[in-house]
Design a protein around this motif. Structure first.
Motif, PDB file in Angstrom:
ATOM      1  N   GLN A  87      42.159  62.469  41.233  1.00  0.00           N
ATOM      2  CA  GLN A  87      42.420  61.083  40.539  1.00  0.00           C
ATOM      3  C   GLN A  87      43.365  60.627  41.598  1.00  0.00           C
ATOM      4  OE1 GLN A  87      44.263  62.372  37.100  1.00  0.00           O
ATOM      5  NE2 GLN A  87      42.478  63.105  36.128  1.00  0.00           N
ATOM      6  N   ALA A  88      44.428  61.038  42.348  1.00  0.00           N
ATOM      7  CA  ALA A  88      45.146  60.327  43.019  1.00  0.00           C
ATOM      8  C   ALA A  88      44.579  59.813  44.410  1.00  0.00           C
ATOM      9  CB  ALA A  88      46.353  61.193  43.546  1.00  0.00           C
ATOM     10  N   LYS A  89      43.538  60.469  44.970  1.00  0.00           N
ATOM     11  CA  LYS A  89      42.787  60.406  45.876  1.00  0.00           C
ATOM     12  C   LYS A  89      41.764  59.055  45.585  1.00  0.00           C
ATOM     13  CE  LYS A  89      42.981  64.809  48.251  1.00  0.00           C
ATOM     14  NZ  LYS A  89      42.316  65.849  48.546  1.00  0.00           N
ATOM     15  N   ILE A  90      41.235  59.235  44.538  1.00  0.00           N
ATOM     16  CA  ILE A  90      40.249  57.925  43.939  1.00  0.00           C
ATOM     17  C   ILE A  90      41.134  56.666  43.814  1.00  0.00           C
ATOM     18  CG2 ILE A  90      39.061  57.393  42.059  1.00  0.00           C
ATOM     19  CD1 ILE A  90      37.766  60.222  41.597  1.00  0.00           C
ATOM     20  N   ARG A  91      42.220  56.921  43.370  1.00  0.00           N
ATOM     21  CA  ARG A  91      43.195  55.718  43.072  1.00  0.00           C
ATOM     22  C   ARG A  91      43.480  55.186  44.516  1.00  0.00           C
ATOM     23  NH1 ARG A  91      46.165  58.630  39.616  1.00  0.00           N
ATOM     24  NH2 ARG A  91      47.537  59.026  41.298  1.00  0.00           N
ATOM     25  N   GLY A 114      43.366  40.678  51.048  1.00  0.00           N
ATOM     26  CA  GLY A 114      44.110  40.487  52.290  1.00  0.00           C
ATOM     27  C   GLY A 114      45.503  41.096  52.005  1.00  0.00           C
ATOM     28  N   ALA A 115      46.010  42.237  51.488  1.00  0.00           N
ATOM     29  CA  ALA A 115      47.044  42.694  51.199  1.00  0.00           C
ATOM     30  C   ALA A 115      47.188  44.038  51.478  1.00  0.00           C
ATOM     31  CB  ALA A 115      47.378  42.423  49.719  1.00  0.00           C
ATOM     32  N   ILE A 116      48.355  44.649  51.206  1.00  0.00           N
ATOM     33  CA  ILE A 116      48.589  46.236  51.600  1.00  0.00           C
ATOM     34  C   ILE A 116      48.962  46.868  50.191  1.00  0.00           C
ATOM     35  CG2 ILE A 116      48.942  45.814  53.888  1.00  0.00           C
ATOM     36  CD1 ILE A 116      52.057  46.207  53.230  1.00  0.00           C
ATOM     37  N   ASN A 140      52.734  53.177  49.514  1.00  0.00           N
ATOM     38  CA  ASN A 140      53.046  54.672  49.326  1.00  0.00           C
ATOM     39  C   ASN A 140      54.132  55.107  48.349  1.00  0.00           C
ATOM     40  OD1 ASN A 140      54.198  57.118  49.919  1.00  0.00           O
ATOM     41  ND2 ASN A 140      53.560  57.284  51.877  1.00  0.00           N
ATOM     42  N   ASN A 141      53.658  55.589  47.546  1.00  0.00           N
ATOM     43  CA  ASN A 141      54.557  55.972  46.259  1.00  0.00           C
ATOM     44  C   ASN A 141      55.116  57.391  46.119  1.00  0.00           C
ATOM     45  OD1 ASN A 141      54.266  53.215  45.140  1.00  0.00           O
ATOM     46  ND2 ASN A 141      52.284  54.012  44.236  1.00  0.00           N
ATOM     47  N   GLY A 142      55.023  58.185  47.497  1.00  0.00           N
ATOM     48  CA  GLY A 142      55.845  59.385  47.514  1.00  0.00           C
ATOM     49  C   GLY A 142      57.215  59.218  47.767  1.00  0.00           C
ATOM     50  N   ASP A 145      48.535  59.477  46.835  1.00  0.00           N
ATOM     51  CA  ASP A 145      49.909  58.821  47.034  1.00  0.00           C
ATOM     52  C   ASP A 145      50.675  58.194  48.215  1.00  0.00           C
ATOM     53  OD1 ASP A 145      50.021  59.555  44.177  1.00  0.00           O
ATOM     54  OD2 ASP A 145      50.848  61.625  44.843  1.00  0.00           O
ATOM     55  N   VAL A 146      50.106  59.126  49.299  1.00  0.00           N
ATOM     56  CA  VAL A 146      50.805  58.634  50.624  1.00  0.00           C
ATOM     57  C   VAL A 146      50.156  57.713  51.697  1.00  0.00           C
ATOM     58  CG1 VAL A 146      52.470  60.674  50.854  1.00  0.00           C
ATOM     59  CG2 VAL A 146      50.028  60.715  51.858  1.00  0.00           C
ATOM     60  N   GLY A 147      48.924  56.972  50.937  1.00  0.00           N
ATOM     61  CA  GLY A 147      48.086  56.259  51.627  1.00  0.00           C
ATOM     62  C   GLY A 147      48.447  54.904  51.843  1.00  0.00           C
ATOM     63  N   GLY A 148      49.252  54.494  51.234  1.00  0.00           N
ATOM     64  CA  GLY A 148      49.979  53.161  51.410  1.00  0.00           C
ATOM     65  C   GLY A 148      50.642  52.902  52.576  1.00  0.00           C
ATOM     66  N   ALA A 149      50.838  51.370  53.056  1.00  0.00           N
ATOM     67  CA  ALA A 149      51.138  51.052  54.190  1.00  0.00           C
ATOM     68  C   ALA A 149      52.723  51.058  54.319  1.00  0.00           C
ATOM     69  CB  ALA A 149      50.705  49.826  54.502  1.00  0.00           C
ATOM     70  N   LEU A 150      53.367  50.512  53.108  1.00  0.00           N
ATOM     71  CA  LEU A 150      54.602  50.649  52.998  1.00  0.00           C
ATOM     72  C   LEU A 150      55.265  51.773  52.078  1.00  0.00           C
ATOM     73  CD1 LEU A 150      55.246  46.898  52.226  1.00  0.00           C
ATOM     74  CD2 LEU A 150      55.651  48.046  54.465  1.00  0.00           C
ATOM     75  N   CYS A 151      56.406  52.261  52.379  1.00  0.00           N
ATOM     76  CA  CYS A 151      57.049  53.593  51.633  1.00  0.00           C
ATOM     77  C   CYS A 151      58.388  52.973  51.146  1.00  0.00           C
ATOM     78  CB  CYS A 151      57.188  54.460  52.458  1.00  0.00           C
ATOM     79  SG  CYS A 151      55.783  54.938  53.412  1.00  0.00           S
ATOM     80  N   PRO A 152      58.479  52.254  49.942  1.00  0.00           N
ATOM     81  CA  PRO A 152      59.797  51.620  49.608  1.00  0.00           C
ATOM     82  C   PRO A 152      60.652  52.696  48.801  1.00  0.00           C
ATOM     83  CG  PRO A 152      58.056  51.035  48.036  1.00  0.00           C
ATOM     84  CD  PRO A 152      57.302  51.647  49.291  1.00  0.00           C
ATOM     85  N   ILE A 153      60.105  53.963  48.382  1.00  0.00           N
ATOM     86  CA  ILE A 153      60.999  54.797  47.979  1.00  0.00           C
ATOM     87  C   ILE A 153      61.000  56.097  48.637  1.00  0.00           C
ATOM     88  CG2 ILE A 153      60.893  53.943  45.546  1.00  0.00           C
ATOM     89  CD1 ILE A 153      59.066  56.317  44.859  1.00  0.00           C
ATOM     90  N   ALA A 154      60.293  56.258  50.071  1.00  0.00           N
ATOM     91  CA  ALA A 154      60.320  57.410  50.886  1.00  0.00           C
ATOM     92  C   ALA A 154      61.489  58.110  51.073  1.00  0.00           C
ATOM     93  CB  ALA A 154      59.332  57.258  51.895  1.00  0.00           C
ATOM     94  N   ASP A 155      62.709  57.356  50.982  1.00  0.00           N
ATOM     95  CA  ASP A 155      63.982  57.753  51.414  1.00  0.00           C
ATOM     96  C   ASP A 155      64.872  58.235  50.019  1.00  0.00           C
ATOM     97  OD1 ASP A 155      65.530  59.083  53.515  1.00  0.00           O
ATOM     98  OD2 ASP A 155      66.908  57.103  53.653  1.00  0.00           O
ATOM     99  N   LEU A 156      64.283  57.900  49.022  1.00  0.00           N
ATOM    100  CA  LEU A 156      64.984  58.387  47.837  1.00  0.00           C
ATOM    101  C   LEU A 156      64.467  59.548  47.055  1.00  0.00           C
ATOM    102  CD1 LEU A 156      64.431  54.929  45.828  1.00  0.00           C
ATOM    103  CD2 LEU A 156      66.399  55.720  47.228  1.00  0.00           C
ATOM    104  N   LEU A 157      65.575  60.431  46.574  1.00  0.00           N
ATOM    105  CA  LEU A 157      65.326  61.432  45.764  1.00  0.00           C
ATOM    106  C   LEU A 157      64.683  61.096  44.554  1.00  0.00           C
ATOM    107  CD1 LEU A 157      68.592  63.303  46.526  1.00  0.00           C
ATOM    108  CD2 LEU A 157      66.343  63.714  47.642  1.00  0.00           C
ATOM    109  N   LYS A 158      64.110  62.052  43.715  1.00  0.00           N
ATOM    110  CA  LYS A 158      63.460  61.804  42.359  1.00  0.00           C
ATOM    111  C   LYS A 158      64.528  61.022  41.655  1.00  0.00           C
ATOM    112  CE  LYS A 158      59.849  63.886  41.353  1.00  0.00           C
ATOM    113  NZ  LYS A 158      58.798  62.861  41.237  1.00  0.00           N
TER     114      LYS A 158
END
Length: 99
Positions: free
Chosen positions: A10-14, A27-29, A32-34, A49-62
């Motif tokens: 499901q995540a890969k299809i999304r 014309g957007a990006i 990455n929600n990991g 989940d890690v397919g996006g171009a920007l990682c706004p929460i990549a340095d945050l703990l859950k």
């Protein structure tokens, strides 16, 4: 097919079929929600989940992601835009406060 494989599918299809094509169409990006732990441990789904171009929460703990969600509701949106029902009240023995 086991449940974990179904969730990864499901995540890969999304990521590969829906979000990437919508981003290209407009014309957007897309993001990455990991979070930090998911990316570091490989729990986030490659091409999903890690397919996006920007990682706004990549340095945050859950726990910090949940705190950020509550902060956004309280201080930025002034309403419950992110449903409280999806945010845990405790996480691995930690209790959250509304401070």
């Amino acid at each position: 097919m086991n449940k974990l494989l179904q969730e990864n599918l499901q995540a890969k299809i999304r990521g590969t079929s829906i979000l990437s094509n919508l981003a290209a169409q407009f014309g957007a990006i897309f993001t990455n929600n990991g979070n930090k732990i998911e990316v570091a441990t490989g729990y986030a789904t490659l091409y999903g989940d890690v397919g996006g171009a920007l990682c706004p929460i990549a340095d945050l703990l859950k726990t910090e992601v949940f705190e950020l969600a509550r902060y956004l509701n309280r201080e930025i949106f002034h309403s419950e835009v992110i449903p409280e029902s999806v945010l845990p009240t405790s996480f691995i023995g930690l209790k959250y406060s509304d401070s």
